[in-house]
Design a protein around this motif. Sequence first.
Motif, PDB file in Angstrom:
ATOM      1  N   UNK A  95       0.790  -1.176   0.267  1.00  0.00           N
ATOM      2  CA  UNK A  95       0.120  -0.462  -0.083  1.00  0.00           C
ATOM      3  C   UNK A  95       0.794   1.330   0.071  1.00  0.00           C
ATOM      4  N   UNK A  96       2.185   1.133   0.664  1.00  0.00           N
ATOM      5  CA  UNK A  96       3.008   2.180   0.952  1.00  0.00           C
ATOM      6  C   UNK A  96       3.634   2.603  -0.281  1.00  0.00           C
ATOM      7  N   UNK A  97       4.051   1.763  -0.779  1.00  0.00           N
ATOM      8  CA  UNK A  97       4.574   1.790  -2.361  1.00  0.00           C
ATOM      9  C   UNK A  97       3.800   1.440  -3.465  1.00  0.00           C
ATOM     10  N   UNK A  98       2.291   1.885  -3.414  1.00  0.00           N
ATOM     11  CA  UNK A  98       1.596   2.270  -4.229  1.00  0.00           C
ATOM     12  C   UNK A  98       0.850   3.703  -4.186  1.00  0.00           C
ATOM     13  N   UNK A  99       0.874   3.857  -3.558  1.00  0.00           N
ATOM     14  CA  UNK A  99       0.679   5.550  -2.828  1.00  0.00           C
ATOM     15  C   UNK A  99       1.800   6.446  -3.171  1.00  0.00           C
ATOM     16  N   UNK A 100       2.705   5.332  -3.167  1.00  0.00           N
ATOM     17  CA  UNK A 100       4.376   6.194  -3.990  1.00  0.00           C
ATOM     18  C   UNK A 100       4.705   6.393  -5.127  1.00  0.00           C
ATOM     19  N   UNK A 101       4.132   5.423  -5.616  1.00  0.00           N
ATOM     20  CA  UNK A 101       4.785   5.063  -7.550  1.00  0.00           C
ATOM     21  C   UNK A 101       3.215   5.962  -7.883  1.00  0.00           C
ATOM     22  N   UNK A 102       1.552   6.102  -7.615  1.00  0.00           N
ATOM     23  CA  UNK A 102       0.606   6.810  -8.011  1.00  0.00           C
ATOM     24  C   UNK A 102       0.960   8.482  -7.906  1.00  0.00           C
ATOM     25  N   UNK A 103       1.691   8.525  -6.322  1.00  0.00           N
ATOM     26  CA  UNK A 103       2.106  10.020  -6.376  1.00  0.00           C
ATOM     27  C   UNK A 103       3.376  10.500  -6.909  1.00  0.00           C
ATOM     28  N   UNK A 104       4.122   9.529  -7.557  1.00  0.00           N
ATOM     29  CA  UNK A 104       5.136  10.156  -7.974  1.00  0.00           C
ATOM     30  C   UNK A 104       4.641  10.367  -9.418  1.00  0.00           C
ATOM     31  N   UNK A 105       3.687   9.721 -10.483  1.00  0.00           N
ATOM     32  CA  UNK A 105       3.270   9.751 -11.448  1.00  0.00           C
ATOM     33  C   UNK A 105       1.851  10.822 -11.797  1.00  0.00           C
ATOM     34  N   UNK A 106       1.199  11.371 -10.536  1.00  0.00           N
ATOM     35  CA  UNK A 106       0.746  12.289 -10.401  1.00  0.00           C
ATOM     36  C   UNK A 106       1.687  13.456 -10.580  1.00  0.00           C
ATOM     37  N   UNK A 107       2.800  13.419  -9.927  1.00  0.00           N
ATOM     38  CA  UNK A 107       3.306  14.972  -9.712  1.00  0.00           C
ATOM     39  C   UNK A 107       4.483  14.910 -10.663  1.00  0.00           C
ATOM     40  N   UNK A 108       4.426  14.265 -11.105  1.00  0.00           N
ATOM     41  CA  UNK A 108       5.385  14.575 -12.405  1.00  0.00           C
ATOM     42  C   UNK A 108       4.931  14.093 -13.701  1.00  0.00           C
ATOM     43  N   UNK A 109       3.808  13.848 -13.573  1.00  0.00           N
ATOM     44  CA  UNK A 109       2.862  13.749 -15.399  1.00  0.00           C
ATOM     45  C   UNK A 109       2.425  14.823 -15.762  1.00  0.00           C
ATOM     46  N   UNK A 110       2.358  16.140 -15.069  1.00  0.00           N
ATOM     47  CA  UNK A 110       2.126  17.694 -16.288  1.00  0.00           C
ATOM     48  C   UNK A 110       3.209  17.891 -16.865  1.00  0.00           C
TER      49      UNK A 110
END
Length: 89
Positions: free
Chosen positions: A8-23
Amino acid sequence: MTQEMVISIAETAIFTVLIVSGPLLLVALISGLAVSIFQATTSIQEQTLAFVPKIVAVLVSIILFGPFMISRMTDYFHSILNNLVRYIG
């Protein structure tokens, strides 16, 4: 700390990285594609023409998306710190 919690922590971290770097990545992709199309149609082969517009576009997008990116990262950081006692044991 269970395996589900680690996942769960890893999933949240990866999702956060994708959301932050996506734009930023999307802006770089679109500006690079526009410059490439412009270079192909005009037969201009200037090397700096490929990089300068992308750099400018990414810097402008950092100014525009910076508050959103910082808020997402601080929310994630606060979440990690608030649950640190639960993670350690």
